[in-house]
Write a protein that holds these residues in place. Sequence first.
Motif, PDB file in Angstrom:
ATOM      1  N   ALA A 182       0.842  -1.203   0.000  1.00 52.87           N
ATOM      2  CA  ALA A 182       0.000   0.000   0.000  1.00 52.87           C
ATOM      3  C   ALA A 182       0.879   1.255   0.000  1.00 52.87           C
ATOM      4  O   ALA A 182       0.561   2.258  -0.660  1.00 52.87           O
ATOM      5  CB  ALA A 182      -0.928  -0.015   1.215  1.00 52.87           C
ATOM      6  N   LEU A 185      -2.206   8.092   0.079  1.00 53.78           N
ATOM      7  CA  LEU A 185      -3.138   7.260  -0.679  1.00 53.78           C
ATOM      8  C   LEU A 185      -3.668   6.185   0.259  1.00 53.78           C
ATOM      9  O   LEU A 185      -2.894   5.393   0.807  1.00 53.78           O
ATOM     10  CB  LEU A 185      -2.422   6.628  -1.888  1.00 53.78           C
ATOM     11  CG  LEU A 185      -3.314   5.825  -2.834  1.00 53.78           C
ATOM     12  CD1 LEU A 185      -4.329   6.724  -3.553  1.00 53.78           C
ATOM     13  CD2 LEU A 185      -2.465   5.079  -3.862  1.00 53.78           C
ATOM     14  N   GLU A 186      -4.984   6.197   0.426  1.00 52.36           N
ATOM     15  CA  GLU A 186      -5.654   5.230   1.318  1.00 52.36           C
ATOM     16  C   GLU A 186      -4.978   5.161   2.684  1.00 52.36           C
ATOM     17  O   GLU A 186      -4.776   4.074   3.248  1.00 52.36           O
ATOM     18  CB  GLU A 186      -5.729   3.863   0.642  1.00 52.36           C
ATOM     19  CG  GLU A 186      -6.622   3.924  -0.594  1.00 52.36           C
ATOM     20  CD  GLU A 186      -6.742   2.616  -1.352  1.00 52.36           C
ATOM     21  OE1 GLU A 186      -6.097   1.640  -0.953  1.00 52.36           O
ATOM     22  OE2 GLU A 186      -7.485   2.596  -2.345  1.00 52.36           O
ATOM     23  N   TRP A 196      -1.909   5.924   3.552  1.00 49.56           N
ATOM     24  CA  TRP A 196      -0.462   5.681   3.606  1.00 49.56           C
ATOM     25  C   TRP A 196       0.306   6.797   2.905  1.00 49.56           C
ATOM     26  O   TRP A 196      -0.090   7.272   1.850  1.00 49.56           O
ATOM     27  CB  TRP A 196      -0.133   4.331   2.961  1.00 49.56           C
ATOM     28  CG  TRP A 196      -0.732   3.205   3.742  1.00 49.56           C
ATOM     29  CD1 TRP A 196      -1.899   2.546   3.454  1.00 49.56           C
ATOM     30  CD2 TRP A 196      -0.232   2.651   4.961  1.00 49.56           C
ATOM     31  NE1 TRP A 196      -2.145   1.602   4.427  1.00 49.56           N
ATOM     32  CE2 TRP A 196      -1.138   1.646   5.359  1.00 49.56           C
ATOM     33  CE3 TRP A 196       0.887   2.901   5.752  1.00 49.56           C
ATOM     34  CZ2 TRP A 196      -0.961   0.896   6.517  1.00 49.56           C
ATOM     35  CZ3 TRP A 196       1.077   2.149   6.895  1.00 49.56           C
ATOM     36  CH2 TRP A 196       0.171   1.157   7.271  1.00 49.56           C
TER      37      TRP A 196
END
Length: 272
Positions: A29, A117-118, A120
Amino acid sequence: MTGGGVRAVVRRLRGRTGIEVKSSDQIEAMRAAGAVVARTLRLLEGHARAGVSTGELDELAEQSIRDAGAVPSFKGYHGFPASICSSVNEQVVHGIPSREQVLVDGDLLSLDCGAILEGWHGDAAVTVHIGTVAQADSLLSSACRAALEAGIAAARPDGRLTDISHAVESAALAAAAVHGTSYGIVADYGGHGIGTAMHMDPFLPNVGRPGRGLRLVPGITLAIEPMLTAGSDKTEELGDGWTVVTVDGSRAAHWEHSVAVTDDGPLVLTVE
Ligand code: MG
Ligand code: MG
């Protein structure tokens, strides 16, 4: 962005943010977040030339990050007003992009970019030549990049945190010797843990003896970011509360990658 300075001292006094050890899925991730940063920096490198303002580069960066479904981590960070740091010539780090700051031939431009992003974070920096730069500036930047590469190579399982610091410092000194000069290795700022936040423990100095500090185990993720100057290693912050400049006006370079320690050795996260 760099760790260190007053904010990090305050944070250390308040207590540790905790060391995160990521699973392989979490590292994947982080690679996705790192790829957004890498793509954005490559876009900026393609656009950075004489006549372009750092403010325009900032707008491009924000669009690139948001188009990827990510969020620019710098924007609003302790009030920072932009999506990138753009540090020109004697500016070391944390320069604020502006439509009024137009690049000219011979500028040495450091671009620092972060994205979420998400949940992380990725964080990386490059130093870019605007047109034709002085050979000394080109050598300074390549020395800093070599120091980053040496630091990355030292981010190995069963090593210790300051193995990275020592590798960075040694590579910078070696490059200076080859180039027949000396470089300032900025110690006021440095690298940092990264993951669910941009700046996490541990602080990662760019100088020091090896074999100390955090034991590097698979799942540790760090932003490694040497800053070299062509003169003094001393810096000061301008009145804007952000821009860090060399006290002697010498030029500076800054290179950074976010890196994971894995069973197979260091894995650079901020690449495509
Ligand atoms: Mg950083
Ligand atoms: Mg950075």
